[in-house]
Structures are given as structure tokens and as C-alpha cells.
Design an enzyme around this catalytic site. Structure first.
Site, PDB file in Angstrom:
ATOM      1  N   GLY A   8      52.875  29.623  41.369  1.00  0.00           N
ATOM      2  CA  GLY A   8      52.936  30.239  42.693  1.00  0.00           C
ATOM      3  C   GLY A   8      51.590  30.021  43.361  1.00  0.00           C
ATOM      4  O   GLY A   8      50.874  29.054  43.035  1.00  0.00           O
ATOM      5  N   ILE A  41      48.680  31.636  43.163  1.00  0.00           N
ATOM      6  CA  ILE A  41      47.463  31.721  42.333  1.00  0.00           C
ATOM      7  C   ILE A  41      47.376  30.497  41.417  1.00  0.00           C
ATOM      8  O   ILE A  41      46.318  29.872  41.283  1.00  0.00           O
ATOM      9  CB  ILE A  41      47.431  33.039  41.532  1.00  0.00           C
ATOM     10  CG1 ILE A  41      47.450  34.249  42.481  1.00  0.00           C
ATOM     11  CG2 ILE A  41      46.183  33.102  40.644  1.00  0.00           C
ATOM     12  CD1 ILE A  41      47.612  35.606  41.812  1.00  0.00           C
ATOM     13  N   THR A  73      45.596  35.220  33.225  1.00  0.00           N
ATOM     14  CA  THR A  73      45.061  36.129  34.256  1.00  0.00           C
ATOM     15  C   THR A  73      46.216  36.845  34.959  1.00  0.00           C
ATOM     16  O   THR A  73      46.026  37.410  36.025  1.00  0.00           O
ATOM     17  CB  THR A  73      44.237  35.349  35.314  1.00  0.00           C
ATOM     18  OG1 THR A  73      45.038  34.276  35.809  1.00  0.00           O
ATOM     19  CG2 THR A  73      42.960  34.804  34.734  1.00  0.00           C
ATOM     20  N   ARG A 108      49.526  38.812  33.375  1.00  0.00           N
ATOM     21  CA  ARG A 108      49.812  40.110  32.752  1.00  0.00           C
ATOM     22  C   ARG A 108      49.726  39.945  31.236  1.00  0.00           C
ATOM     23  O   ARG A 108      50.231  38.957  30.685  1.00  0.00           O
ATOM     24  CB  ARG A 108      51.216  40.600  33.115  1.00  0.00           C
ATOM     25  CG  ARG A 108      51.369  41.153  34.510  1.00  0.00           C
ATOM     26  CD  ARG A 108      50.609  42.478  34.708  1.00  0.00           C
ATOM     27  NE  ARG A 108      50.781  43.014  36.043  1.00  0.00           N
ATOM     28  CZ  ARG A 108      49.958  42.786  37.075  1.00  0.00           C
ATOM     29  NH1 ARG A 108      48.895  42.014  36.936  1.00  0.00           N
ATOM     30  NH2 ARG A 108      50.199  43.343  38.252  1.00  0.00           N
ATOM     31  N   GLU A 131      46.359  47.850  28.345  1.00  0.00           N
ATOM     32  CA  GLU A 131      45.100  47.957  29.086  1.00  0.00           C
ATOM     33  C   GLU A 131      44.775  49.433  29.218  1.00  0.00           C
ATOM     34  O   GLU A 131      45.680  50.200  29.534  1.00  0.00           O
ATOM     35  CB  GLU A 131      45.227  47.323  30.475  1.00  0.00           C
ATOM     36  CG  GLU A 131      45.328  45.810  30.372  1.00  0.00           C
ATOM     37  CD  GLU A 131      45.413  45.098  31.713  1.00  0.00           C
ATOM     38  OE1 GLU A 131      45.347  45.782  32.758  1.00  0.00           O
ATOM     39  OE2 GLU A 131      45.553  43.874  31.716  1.00  0.00           O
ATOM     40  N   HIS A 163      40.458  42.926  33.407  1.00  0.00           N
ATOM     41  CA  HIS A 163      41.375  42.835  34.551  1.00  0.00           C
ATOM     42  C   HIS A 163      40.615  42.925  35.883  1.00  0.00           C
ATOM     43  O   HIS A 163      40.816  43.864  36.666  1.00  0.00           O
ATOM     44  CB  HIS A 163      42.453  43.923  34.448  1.00  0.00           C
ATOM     45  CG  HIS A 163      43.703  43.573  35.207  1.00  0.00           C
ATOM     46  ND1 HIS A 163      44.954  43.924  34.784  1.00  0.00           N
ATOM     47  CD2 HIS A 163      43.897  42.897  36.371  1.00  0.00           C
ATOM     48  CE1 HIS A 163      45.860  43.483  35.648  1.00  0.00           C
ATOM     49  NE2 HIS A 163      45.233  42.864  36.615  1.00  0.00           N
TER      50      HIS A 163
HETATM   51  C1  GLV Z   1      46.623  42.568  39.796  1.00  0.00           C
HETATM   52  O1  GLV Z   1      46.825  42.365  38.659  1.00  0.00           O
HETATM   53  C2  GLV Z   1      47.635  42.601  40.782  1.00  0.00           C
HETATM   54  O2  GLV Z   1      48.832  42.485  40.460  1.00  0.00           O
HETATM   55  O3  GLV Z   1      47.291  42.752  41.956  1.00  0.00           O
END
Ligand code: GLV
Length: 317
Positions: A157, A159, A238, A240, A269, A288
């Protein structure tokens, strides 16, 4: 006329509160630094029409059944795996999130983890602190050259695209990806090639995870998956923590099935300070911080607040 009440479950960049107050909402903010217990969140939401929450609030069916009067839940996050969307939809509660504004910041963390792990940033820093930097040793701390290597993206996507774009620009990496849909922009602009999951696992020198967490992706990076990766591969997550099985990742690193790992997300977490991953060589774990820049967090606050304002003005976040 009585003001519409918005409850905010964490202290956010002040933008959110200001925008909502300026738009004539009554705003109440949880003032503690620790996360709200669920029962308190339910209690506080009883008199609110909108909730501005974060990714750590568990907005499950139980919460939604206890707060069916909420009209909108706006999360200060792009991911919404903490929200039971089906239950919210059934009850008729709208949900808003903050895509787009954190793309660059999160991609940067993925890129930074890739370089840091490949070149031992953390291990070598620790060596200095332990008095282990004694001489120049030509065969020590050797890293992985990224130039021309293959970057595999799981979940291409926005990111994932930015991670791929940076990696292509800086290291001329070959981009392969595994995604439900073809990403035409990535294919055209970056020469990215869509491959099967098995091909992604076996061909990636760096495998970077950017997918959302759902029933199909939960635990997808497990023992079987790691065993198909290159012994020299670096695993980056990065997205989940739930996408990888932590004990399988530890096993793969210990048995040298993969070379290294960079994580900005863990499961659970926060990660326990005694976690093995924190002392392993070629592993870098961050708490995170993907979206954690002044500008990005303030943009997220703006968007999360605007989702509520737009909803009450136009019926849509
Ligand atoms: C961070 O992990 C988000 O989903 O914004």
C-alpha cells in the site's frame, strides 16, 4: 443548543482539542499518561457522542455494546485492527482513521531499520559501552551490502510503496511484492514485480512487512515462512506485531535460518524488557515509533479531529 461531546482517550497534540473546540464541540480529555482501563473508557463515553481513541484502546464488541449511542469513533491511527468494525457497522457507529499523513514517517522507520540491522548499528554501539572496542579488527562487525539486493514487500500500500521507493532510489534494489491486487504505480515507477508468497520468501534479501493485521495475515510469518527465507535475509516489520509469530522469529534467528530482524511492532506491546530479542545480535526493536515525528503526530491529530467535525457536518468522516 447543547454542545456535542467528544471524549479523547489520550492526550494528543493540542491540534485535535483546538480544532474540536473551535468547531464548538465540548471536549473532554483523559489526562493520565497511562492508558485508560476499559471500564473507565466505557464510563466516560456514556455522556459522549463521539470518541477519539488511539490504537491501544480495545474497541471490541463488548465496548461497542456498552456504548451503542456513540455516533462516531475516530482513531488516531491508520490501522484499525483494535476496532471490531463488523460490530460497529451492525450497531451503526461510523469509524474514521488517519491514512496518508503517516506514510512517509513510517516508511522511514522501515528504511532505517533495514540499514541499521544490515550495518550492526545497535550491536556495535553496545560493544563500545561494554569496553569491547579495543582494536581495529578487519573481520569483525561485517554487514550486508544493500546495493542491488532484492527487497520484498508484503502488503504494497502507501507505506510499502514509500519504503520501496526509498530503497530503489538509494540502493537500486529490485522490488518484488506480494499483495492481493496489482500495484500498477509500483510496477510502472519502480519496476516492481508481483510474486507469490513462496517467491517473496525465497527471493527477498530484505523482507519488509506493510500489511494490515486481519484474520488472513495473523501469524503469517511463522516457522514455516521463516524456513523458506534466505539465511542472509533481514526481516522488517513496521506494520503490526501480530503478523509474525515471535517465538518462531526468535527460533529462526537462533538457528541462523535468517540473518537479522528489525521490528517497530511487537506482540504484545509493550514488549517485556526481558524479551530475548532485545539482547540478540543483528536484531533491533523499536517501541512502535513509526508515526512519531512532531509534524506527523500533529497531522494525525488534525485528521482524527476533522473526521469527527466532518461526520457531524456532512454525515461522513
Ligand atoms: C500506527 O501503528 C498506526 O496504525 O497508525
Amino acid at each position: 443548543m447543547e454542545k456535542i461531546k467528544v471524549f479523547i482517550s489520550r492526550q494528543l497534540p493540542i491540534t485535535a482539542e483546538d480544532l474540536l473546540s473551535q468547531a464548538d464541540f465540548e471536549v473532554v480529555v483523559w489526562q493520565e499518561e497511562y492508558p485508560m482501563p476499559k471500564s473507565t473508557l466505557i464510563e466516560q463515553c456514556q455522556s459522549a457522542s463521539a470518541l477519539l481513541c488511539t490504537g491501544i484502546d480495545e474497541i471490541d464488541a463488548g465496548f461497542l455494546e456498552a456504548c451503542p449511542h456513540l455516533e462516531i469513533i475516530s482513531t488516531f491511527a491508520v490501522g484499525f485492527d483494535n476496532i471490531d468494525i463488523n460490530a460497529a457497522t451492525k450497531i451503526g457507529i461510523s469509524v474514521g482513521h488517519t491514512p496518508g499523513v503517516l506514510t512517509e514517517a513510517t516508511a522511514e522507520i522501515a528504511f532505517g531499520l533495514m540499514l541499521s540491522v544490515a550495518r550492526h548499528f545497535l550491536d556495535t554501539n553496545r560493544q563500545i559501552g561494554k569496553g569491547e572496542w579495543k582494536y581495529f579488527i578487519p573481520t569483525k562487525n561485517l554487514g550486508i551490502d544493500l546495493k542491488g539486493k532484492t527487497l520484498g514487500i508484503f502488503g504494497l500500500g502507501a507505506i510499502g510503496f514509500e519504503m520501496a521507493r526509498r530503497s530503489k532510489a538509494v540502493y537500486d534494489m529490485n522490488i518484488i511484492y506480494c499483495n492481493r491486487n496489482i500495484n500498477h504505480d509500483a510496477e510502472k515507477q519502480l519496476g516492481a514485480k508481483r510474486v507469490s508468497m513462496d517467491e517473496l520468501l525465497s527471493q527477498s534479501d530484505v523482507l519488509s512487512v506493510h500489511a494490515s493485521l486481519n484474520a488472513d495475515t495473523k501469524g503469517i510469518f511463522n516457522k514455516g515462512a521463516f524456513s523458506k527465507m534466505k539465511k542472509t535475509a533481514i526481516f522488517i516489520n513496521t506494520a503490526r506485531g501480530g503478523l509474525h509469530v515471535e517465538e518462531d522469529l526468535i527460533g529462526a534467528l537462533e538457528s541462523n535460518e535468517i540473518w537479522g530482524a528489525g521490528l517497530d511492532v511487537t506482540n504484545p506491546e509493550p514488549m517485556h524488557p526481558d524479551n530475548k530479542l532485545l539482547s540478540m545480535p543483528r536484531v533491533l526493536v523499536l517501541p512502535h515509533i513509526g508515526s512519531s515525528t512532531y509534524f506527523t503526530r500533529s497531522e494525525m491529530a488534525r485528521l482524527a479531529a476533522e473526521n469527527i467535525i466532518h461526520f457531524f457536518r456532512n454525515g461522513k468522516p
